[in-house]
Design a protein around this motif. Sequence first.
Motif, mmCIF file in Angstrom:
data_model
loop_
_atom_site.group_PDB
_atom_site.id
_atom_site.type_symbol
_atom_site.label_atom_id
_atom_site.label_comp_id
_atom_site.label_asym_id
_atom_site.label_seq_id
_atom_site.Cartn_x
_atom_site.Cartn_y
_atom_site.Cartn_z
ATOM 1 N N CYS A 74 -5.904 0.262 6.653
ATOM 2 C CA CYS A 74 -5.291 -0.369 7.819
ATOM 3 C C CYS A 74 -3.878 0.177 7.976
ATOM 4 O O CYS A 74 -3.294 0.701 7.038
ATOM 5 C CB CYS A 74 -5.260 -1.887 7.662
ATOM 6 N N SER A 75 -3.346 0.058 9.162
ATOM 7 C CA SER A 75 -2.011 0.580 9.430
ATOM 8 C C SER A 75 -1.305 -0.367 10.402
ATOM 9 O O SER A 75 -1.780 -0.546 11.520
ATOM 10 C CB SER A 75 -2.103 1.981 10.044
ATOM 11 N N PRO A 76 -0.219 -1.029 9.961
ATOM 12 C CA PRO A 76 0.458 -0.845 8.671
ATOM 13 C C PRO A 76 -0.347 -1.448 7.517
ATOM 14 O O PRO A 76 -1.077 -2.413 7.713
ATOM 15 C CB PRO A 76 1.788 -1.580 8.868
ATOM 16 N N PRO A 77 -0.204 -0.885 6.290
ATOM 17 C CA PRO A 77 -0.994 -1.345 5.150
ATOM 18 C C PRO A 77 -0.373 -2.525 4.402
ATOM 19 O O PRO A 77 -0.956 -3.014 3.441
ATOM 20 C CB PRO A 77 -1.053 -0.108 4.258
ATOM 21 N N TYR A 78 0.828 -2.958 4.815
ATOM 22 C CA TYR A 78 1.484 -4.099 4.178
ATOM 23 C C TYR A 78 2.461 -4.705 5.174
ATOM 24 O O TYR A 78 2.773 -4.108 6.215
ATOM 25 C CB TYR A 78 2.223 -3.674 2.905
ATOM 26 N N LEU A 79 2.937 -5.916 4.858
ATOM 27 C CA LEU A 79 3.971 -6.556 5.670
ATOM 28 C C LEU A 79 5.195 -6.819 4.805
ATOM 29 O O LEU A 79 5.077 -7.241 3.655
ATOM 30 C CB LEU A 79 3.465 -7.878 6.248
ATOM 31 N N ARG A 80 6.364 -6.568 5.384
ATOM 32 C CA ARG A 80 7.619 -6.932 4.727
ATOM 33 C C ARG A 80 8.115 -8.201 5.422
ATOM 34 O O ARG A 80 8.509 -8.177 6.586
ATOM 35 C CB ARG A 80 8.640 -5.796 4.848
ATOM 36 N N LEU A 81 8.061 -9.312 4.713
ATOM 37 C CA LEU A 81 8.372 -10.610 5.300
ATOM 38 C C LEU A 81 9.882 -10.778 5.470
ATOM 39 O O LEU A 81 10.676 -10.087 4.829
ATOM 40 C CB LEU A 81 7.794 -11.716 4.423
ATOM 41 N N PRO A 82 10.314 -11.713 6.342
ATOM 42 C CA PRO A 82 11.760 -11.882 6.596
ATOM 43 C C PRO A 82 12.581 -12.175 5.344
ATOM 44 O O PRO A 82 13.760 -11.830 5.280
ATOM 45 C CB PRO A 82 11.787 -13.066 7.570
ATOM 46 N N ASN A 83 11.978 -12.806 4.325
ATOM 47 C CA ASN A 83 12.722 -13.108 3.096
ATOM 48 C C ASN A 83 12.720 -11.957 2.095
ATOM 49 O O ASN A 83 13.196 -12.098 0.970
ATOM 50 C CB ASN A 83 12.157 -14.371 2.432
ATOM 51 N N GLY A 84 12.165 -10.795 2.500
ATOM 52 C CA GLY A 84 12.153 -9.627 1.632
ATOM 53 C C GLY A 84 10.898 -9.466 0.814
ATOM 54 O O GLY A 84 10.716 -8.440 0.154
ATOM 55 N N GLU A 85 10.013 -10.459 0.824
ATOM 56 C CA GLU A 85 8.770 -10.351 0.073
ATOM 57 C C GLU A 85 7.825 -9.344 0.729
ATOM 58 O O GLU A 85 7.879 -9.119 1.937
ATOM 59 C CB GLU A 85 8.074 -11.713 -0.020
ATOM 60 N N ILE A 86 6.969 -8.764 -0.090
ATOM 61 C CA ILE A 86 5.928 -7.855 0.374
ATOM 62 C C ILE A 86 4.596 -8.597 0.352
ATOM 63 O O ILE A 86 4.274 -9.267 -0.631
ATOM 64 C CB ILE A 86 5.847 -6.603 -0.511
ATOM 65 N N SER A 87 3.825 -8.481 1.428
ATOM 66 C CA SER A 87 2.495 -9.094 1.499
ATOM 67 C C SER A 87 1.460 -7.978 1.547
ATOM 68 O O SER A 87 1.534 -7.080 2.392
ATOM 69 C CB SER A 87 2.378 -9.984 2.736
ATOM 70 N N LEU A 88 0.483 -8.053 0.614
ATOM 71 C CA LEU A 88 -0.526 -7.012 0.476
ATOM 72 C C LEU A 88 -1.929 -7.608 0.511
ATOM 73 O O LEU A 88 -2.156 -8.686 -0.038
ATOM 74 C CB LEU A 88 -0.359 -6.283 -0.861
ATOM 75 N N PRO A 89 -2.901 -6.916 1.127
ATOM 76 C CA PRO A 89 -4.286 -7.383 1.074
ATOM 77 C C PRO A 89 -4.957 -6.980 -0.233
ATOM 78 O O PRO A 89 -4.782 -5.861 -0.719
ATOM 79 C CB PRO A 89 -4.940 -6.680 2.267
ATOM 80 N N THR A 90 -5.699 -7.915 -0.809
ATOM 81 C CA THR A 90 -6.510 -7.632 -1.991
ATOM 82 C C THR A 90 -7.914 -8.168 -1.745
ATOM 83 O O THR A 90 -8.165 -8.844 -0.745
ATOM 84 C CB THR A 90 -5.945 -8.296 -3.269
ATOM 85 N N PHE A 91 -8.812 -7.904 -2.679
ATOM 86 C CA PHE A 91 -10.176 -8.416 -2.570
ATOM 87 C C PHE A 91 -10.241 -9.906 -2.877
ATOM 88 O O PHE A 91 -11.304 -10.514 -2.766
ATOM 89 C CB PHE A 91 -11.104 -7.635 -3.496
ATOM 90 N N ASP A 92 -9.112 -10.494 -3.271
ATOM 91 C CA ASP A 92 -9.063 -11.917 -3.585
ATOM 92 C C ASP A 92 -8.019 -12.613 -2.722
ATOM 93 O O ASP A 92 -7.363 -13.552 -3.153
ATOM 94 C CB ASP A 92 -8.751 -12.113 -5.073
ATOM 95 N N GLY A 93 -7.837 -12.121 -1.488
ATOM 96 C CA GLY A 93 -6.856 -12.716 -0.589
ATOM 97 C C GLY A 93 -5.554 -11.932 -0.561
ATOM 98 O O GLY A 93 -5.465 -10.814 -1.069
#
Length: 208
Positions: free
Chosen positions: A177-196
Amino acid sequence: ALLEEADTTWWAGSDGLAAWVGDSAQLVFGHVATNYRENPFALVRGPDGYLWWATGKGVYRVVGRRLVPVPGLEKTYARTLCAWRGRMLVGTYGEGPLVVDRGKVVHLPLDDRGALSHVHAFIPDDEGHLWMPTNHGLFKVRMNALENFLTDPKGILAYRSFGRDEGLRTLEFNGGCSPPYLRLPNGEISLPTFDGLLRFQPSAIIDP
């Protein structure tokens, strides 16, 4: 695959490339994907100014209204792209992480378990690291070490891996997918996995 640039949102799909400017959509060119691997998995503005288009059957530049293969990546199963310091990072299925540096394709060394053969994203942080989710855990490497390796490929490139001991419930991340991750406003990185979805704060992970 989506790419937001100023007032334009680009969309690459199994039918071609379209551009939205405000509320107006325009088909840039048609491109019929006959199977899953021909779908665009990533769309990124390259350091050369062209849009780069990654598929399971090669990496292309968008030149005018057509796709032109990137030399050395004509048959690469590419899942993700990242423009980095004037270069293009390419995450693949099976070939490991690649770097296109001044027209030359450089294969980065794999870790000792070969987990980096499948890379889903390249995520730069503010601590000088580049993070890489794979099918077998989360990895990071110092960006300066990567820079030194590209200058002197005889050097050693050390990776740090994160797995279940560090809190991962699954080691298999997901991509395509593109983009492959999200950079949240608080600086955290959100990534997709096979478990959510997995979230982590790079600056909070102290690893001397």
